[in-house]
Design a protein around this motif. Structure first.
Motif, short mmCIF file in Angstrom:
data_model
loop_
_atom_site.label_atom_id
_atom_site.label_comp_id
_atom_site.label_asym_id
_atom_site.label_seq_id
_atom_site.Cartn_x
_atom_site.Cartn_y
_atom_site.Cartn_z
N THR A 32 0.83 -1.20 0.00
CA THR A 32 0.00 0.00 0.00
C THR A 32 0.87 1.25 0.00
O THR A 32 0.66 2.17 -0.80
CB THR A 32 -0.94 0.01 1.22
N PRO A 45 -7.20 4.97 -2.10
CA PRO A 45 -8.43 4.23 -1.76
C PRO A 45 -8.38 2.74 -2.15
O PRO A 45 -8.79 1.88 -1.38
CB PRO A 45 -9.52 4.96 -2.53
N VAL A 46 -7.86 2.45 -3.32
CA VAL A 46 -7.77 1.06 -3.77
C VAL A 46 -6.76 0.30 -2.92
O VAL A 46 -7.03 -0.83 -2.49
CB VAL A 46 -7.37 1.00 -5.27
N VAL A 48 -5.74 0.94 0.15
CA VAL A 48 -6.26 0.76 1.51
C VAL A 48 -7.34 -0.32 1.52
O VAL A 48 -7.41 -1.11 2.47
CB VAL A 48 -6.78 2.10 2.08
N ALA A 49 -8.15 -0.39 0.49
CA ALA A 49 -9.18 -1.43 0.42
C ALA A 49 -8.54 -2.82 0.35
O ALA A 49 -8.99 -3.76 1.02
CB ALA A 49 -10.08 -1.20 -0.79
#
Length: 87
Positions: A32, A45-46, A48-49
């Motif tokens: 990440t 966002p991606v 962290v998801a």
């Protein structure tokens, strides 16, 4: 990068002799951080998801406690930060 990875491996191995730190969380957090360092914050966002779902899966499967996951996340974050500084 090799020095950063080797240092993290040694740290995780030493901690895991007494307490089970999450290597999955460590690697997810590291990836990440690297994605954000290399490609910018729009991937956050991606990334962290993906990191969150990895940690949730480990917790849901009763493989780690929240503390073990958080410790892994911290080690991965430190690795990514170190890599970013060295870059």
């Amino acid at each position: 990068m090799t020095v950063v990875m080797l240092s993290a491996l040694i740290a995780v191995t030493i901690v895991s002799l007494k307490w089970k730190i999450s290597i999955h969380a460590t690697i997810a957090s590291f990836v990440t951080g690297i994605l954000v360092v290399l490609f910018g914050p729009f991937l956050l966002p991606v990334a962290v998801a993906i990191c969150g779902s990895t940690c949730w899966a480990r917790f849901r499967l009763s493989q780690h406690s929240v503390a073990q996951l958080l410790a892994g996340l911290v080690v991965g974050f430190v690795m990514a930060t170190s890599f970013g500084v060295l870059l």
